[in-house]
Design a protein around this motif. Structure first.
Motif: not given
Length: 171
Positions: A34, A72, A78, A114
């Motif tokens: 991420a 994250i 992500f 990401a």
């Protein structure tokens, strides 16, 4: 109908023996990445699975001891990178807590930013939907936003505490 078991029934389970037996189940290896505060973050996560096609969802199970997951999980999105057969070094690098994990690592941004690791066998851009308790792990359900794969690559596998590759049983 579910049956509730008394926790004393689990006390006889030897964690090392359980881990050894669970190791007979072959799994792929992923690195979850991420962008957080303008910097890339990531960690190796072996517990990953498809969950639903409708709606499209996956799940991952980060350890409660993870120092990367709490960071994250705050990102809007992500990426779950499925590592390819030649990426054992990336798995090892991202499994270590802290440090400059992205130094020298080639990546490009997914649609929402990401990191997608170059050379990954597949990737899934996701957003965290819900998180549940799972003993010493968390069960994170993520909604699918995008995905892709390189059909020319083979996945990195983990089996009985070792990295492996695919072997064609017909040979």
């Amino acid at each position: 109908m579910s049956t509730q078991l008394d926790s004393s029934e689990f006390s006889a389970v030897n964690p090392r023996e359980l881990r050894d037996v669970l190791g007979h189940f072959c799994s792929g290896v992923t690195v979850v990445t991420a962008m957080v505060g303008g910097e890339p973050a990531g960690f190796t996560c072996q517990s990953f699975s498809a969950l639903s096609l409708d709606p499209p969802q996956v799940l991952l199970c980060p350890s409660k001891r993870s120092t990367s997951w709490p960071t994250i999980r705050t990102a809007e999105t992500f990426v779950i990178n499925v590592l390819s057969a030649g990426q054992q070094g990336l798995s090892d690098r991202f499994a270590i807590s802290g440090g400059p994990k992205f130094d020298g690592v080639q990546w490009h941004p997914a649609e929402r930013g990401a990191p997608i690791l170059d050379g990954a066998a597949a990737w899934f851009e996701v957003a965290l939907d819900v998180e549940h308790d799972g003993g010493d792990h968390l069960i994170a359900v993520a909604a699918m936003l995008g995905f892709g794969a390189d059909p020319a690559t083979e996945p990195l596998l983990f089996h009985r505490s070792r990295y492996r590759g695919i072997v064609d049983p017909s040979l």
